[in-house]
Design an enzyme around this catalytic site. Structure first.
Site, mmCIF file in Angstrom:
data_model
loop_
_atom_site.group_PDB
_atom_site.id
_atom_site.type_symbol
_atom_site.label_atom_id
_atom_site.label_comp_id
_atom_site.label_asym_id
_atom_site.label_seq_id
_atom_site.Cartn_x
_atom_site.Cartn_y
_atom_site.Cartn_z
ATOM 1 N N ALA A 292 0.819 -1.210 0.000
ATOM 2 C CA ALA A 292 0.000 0.000 0.000
ATOM 3 C C ALA A 292 0.860 1.270 0.000
ATOM 4 O O ALA A 292 1.898 1.304 0.661
ATOM 5 C CB ALA A 292 -0.915 0.004 1.233
ATOM 6 N N PRO A 293 0.443 2.277 -0.780
ATOM 7 C CA PRO A 293 -0.765 2.341 -1.613
ATOM 8 C C PRO A 293 -0.622 1.722 -3.002
ATOM 9 O O PRO A 293 -1.571 1.754 -3.776
ATOM 10 C CB PRO A 293 -1.021 3.839 -1.723
ATOM 11 C CG PRO A 293 0.351 4.443 -1.666
ATOM 12 C CD PRO A 293 1.147 3.575 -0.715
ATOM 13 N N GLY A 294 0.555 1.202 -3.359
ATOM 14 C CA GLY A 294 0.679 0.428 -4.578
ATOM 15 C C GLY A 294 1.599 0.982 -5.642
ATOM 16 O O GLY A 294 1.724 0.396 -6.719
ATOM 17 N N GLY A 295 2.272 2.088 -5.357
ATOM 18 C CA GLY A 295 3.123 2.710 -6.373
ATOM 19 C C GLY A 295 4.255 1.824 -6.860
ATOM 20 O O GLY A 295 4.539 1.757 -8.066
ATOM 21 N N LYS A 296 4.914 1.134 -5.927
ATOM 22 C CA LYS A 296 6.027 0.264 -6.330
ATOM 23 C C LYS A 296 5.517 -0.948 -7.114
ATOM 24 O O LYS A 296 6.166 -1.402 -8.064
ATOM 25 C CB LYS A 296 6.827 -0.171 -5.104
ATOM 26 C CG LYS A 296 7.581 0.963 -4.400
ATOM 27 C CD LYS A 296 8.391 0.433 -3.236
ATOM 28 C CE LYS A 296 9.145 1.568 -2.517
ATOM 29 N NZ LYS A 296 8.210 2.456 -1.779
ATOM 30 N N CYS A 414 12.000 3.851 4.026
ATOM 31 C CA CYS A 414 12.201 5.274 3.719
ATOM 32 C C CYS A 414 12.825 5.950 4.941
ATOM 33 O O CYS A 414 12.488 7.069 5.299
ATOM 34 C CB CYS A 414 10.900 5.946 3.302
ATOM 35 S SG CYS A 414 9.553 5.810 4.490
#
EC number: 2.1.1.176
Length: 477
Positions: A292-296, A414
């Site tokens: 989540a949220p799914g960008g990678k 991060c």
């Protein structure tokens, strides 16, 4: 003497924006909202706010002003509070709304360079949201500040000879608006010069990048389209074939509908480099275990060209809700991407295992992204780093069970803190002798973002992007 602007000429939109900013700042302090949040549940300022109907839509210019105020006040909160303590004639506790109004006024006068007559808006706001006599306090504090501004005599914390490192951290923490424990930690690790650079980097306007969806558009074509529409972009120095760095005009990108058309997504280059470290290939079976949220996951889908199998799972079902629609917008083939809400420690997707590659982007302190998430500096405590490490270890142990022999596990955060990064990899290897850490293969990432172990490690003050970490861990045959 500066002329006082007639009341009729003052911006009603700006006044409504200030009211909206106070509401959002109250939400950050009282409800745990974060600085990027728009809208949401009411705050206790809302009954007062009905006098000016704050829920009526703001135009785009005033909406941007709200964002600037909320981000700025959140970022500079400690220094603003210190200045309030220096400017007030008496001490004592302030009403929460009054404190936010004073922070707002000082930020506008010092950081945005607003003229003296803007004080009247803050005085009116204090009278309306707090009580009539609160306006006198706001007027006195802000007028005192403008006199100091004119005389170039703004108070500043002073570093004295013989100060201890803790005292030094207090001075730097007030001046740069960071918590002292974090400044002291970085002074011990980086030294004074690099710590000051890191603090300054966290206080700059964030740099935003676009990950170009190469499944639908060529990066050169999108770059040209953006430039012709007045958006200033440049190729990423780290991922030049897939990323554009937005130098100005991000709001124009959003307004053009390029995201909703699936042509690109806002994603930091450090996140993209984690996916590059994973190096997902067409035909592989890949798991994004904390997606989540799914960008990678979407970047991995583009790298895989929709061929093979990709699973995205996360313990937070709410944060996964938008992923199916976004995947469809970006042209991810139906049936290629499986999305599931589950805690990796409790519900392993063993029916899909083993995977060729597993990406484990774990929950962490987020201390590498303080330029974009200024509120995190006020939410984090030293104990959080240790508690995060326990969770990270548990997630690593669970993920290890899903990697096939010879397969790859990529661990990422991060964070820029070693307890969440290199030390977690070392501890994992000591518990799992059937795994081995390996350096990034030559050419996969620029040497400038790799540390002595060949792990990805980016720092805001060094690389100009978010701070992040990524390590490749191979399951022995």
């Amino acid at each position: 003497m500066q002329r006082i602007a007639p009341k009729a000429t003052r911006s009603t939109g700006e006044n409504r924006a200030r009211l909206a900013a106070v509401q959002q700042l109250m939400r950050i302090d009282e409800e745990g909202a974060y600085v990027g949040l728009v809208g949401g549940s009411p705050t206790r300022t809302q009954p007062h706010a009905r006098k000016r109907d704050p829920q009526a839509p703001l135009d785009s210019r005033d909406a941007r002003f709200v964002t600037e105020l909320v981000f700025g006040v959140t970022r500079w909160r400690r220094r603003l509070d210190w200045l309030i303590s220096q400017l007030r004639p008496t001490g004592g506790t302030l009403d929460p709304e009054l404190l936010q109004i004073l922070r707002l006024g000082i930020f506008e006068l010092l950081e945005l360079g607003k003229p003296d007559w803007a004080i009247n808006s803050h005085v009116d706001l204090a009278k309306e949201l707090v009580r009539p006599e609160a306006g006198r306090l706001v007027n006195g504090v802000l007028r005192n500040l403008t006199r100091m501004r004119t005389a170039n005599a703004i108070p500043r914390p002073k570093l004295e000879q013989g100060f201890s490192q803790r005292q030094q951290a207090d001075v730097f923490g007030i001046a740069s608006s960071h918590p002292s424990w974090l400044v002291e930690r970085w002074l011990q690790r980086f030294g004074e010069a690099d710590t000051l650079k890191l603090l300054a980097s966290n206080n700059r306007r964030p740099v935003y990048s676009l990950r170009v969806n190469t499944m639908k558009v060529d990066i050169g074509a999108l770059e040209q389209e953006l430039q012709e529409s007045g958006v200033e972009v440049e190729r990423s120095p780290y991922l030049s074939g897939e990323y554009l760095r937005v130098k100005s005009g991000l709001q124009d990108v959003l307004a053009q509908g390029l995201l909703s058309d699936g042509l690109c997504q806002v994603q930091d280059e450090s996140a993209g480099m984690v996916v590059s470290l994973l190096d997902p290939q067409p035909g592989e079976r890949v798991l994004d275990a904390c997606a989540a949220p799914g960008g990678k996951a979407l970047f991995a889908a583009a790298r895989m060209r929709g061929e093979g199998q990709l699973m995205a799972m996360d313990a937070n079902a709410r944060r996964l809700r938008g992923l199916p629609a976004t995947a469809a917008q970006q042209g991810v083939p139906a049936g290629f991407l499986t999305i599931g809400a589950a805690d990796l420690r409790e519900s392993l997707p063993e029916q899909h295992a083993p995977f060729d590659k597993v990406l484990l982007d774990v929950p962490c302190s987020g201390l590498g992204v303080l330029a974009k998430r200024a509120d995190l500096r006020w939410r984090r405590q030293p104990a959080d780093i240790l508690s995060n490490a326990q969770l990270q270890d548990a997630l690593l142990d669970a993920a290890a069970r899903l990697v096939r022999p010879g397969g790859l596990l990529v661990y990422s955060t991060c964070s820029i803190e070693p307890e969440e990064n290199d030390l977690r990899v070392d501890a994992f290897i000591s518990r799992h002798p059937d795994f081995v850490a390996e350096p990034a293969p030559t050419g996969l990432l620029p040497d400038s973002v790799l540390n002595q172990n060949g792990f990805m490690a980016t720092f805001p003050h060094v690389h100009g992007i978010d701070g992040a970490f990524g390590a490749r861990i191979r399951h022995r045959q």
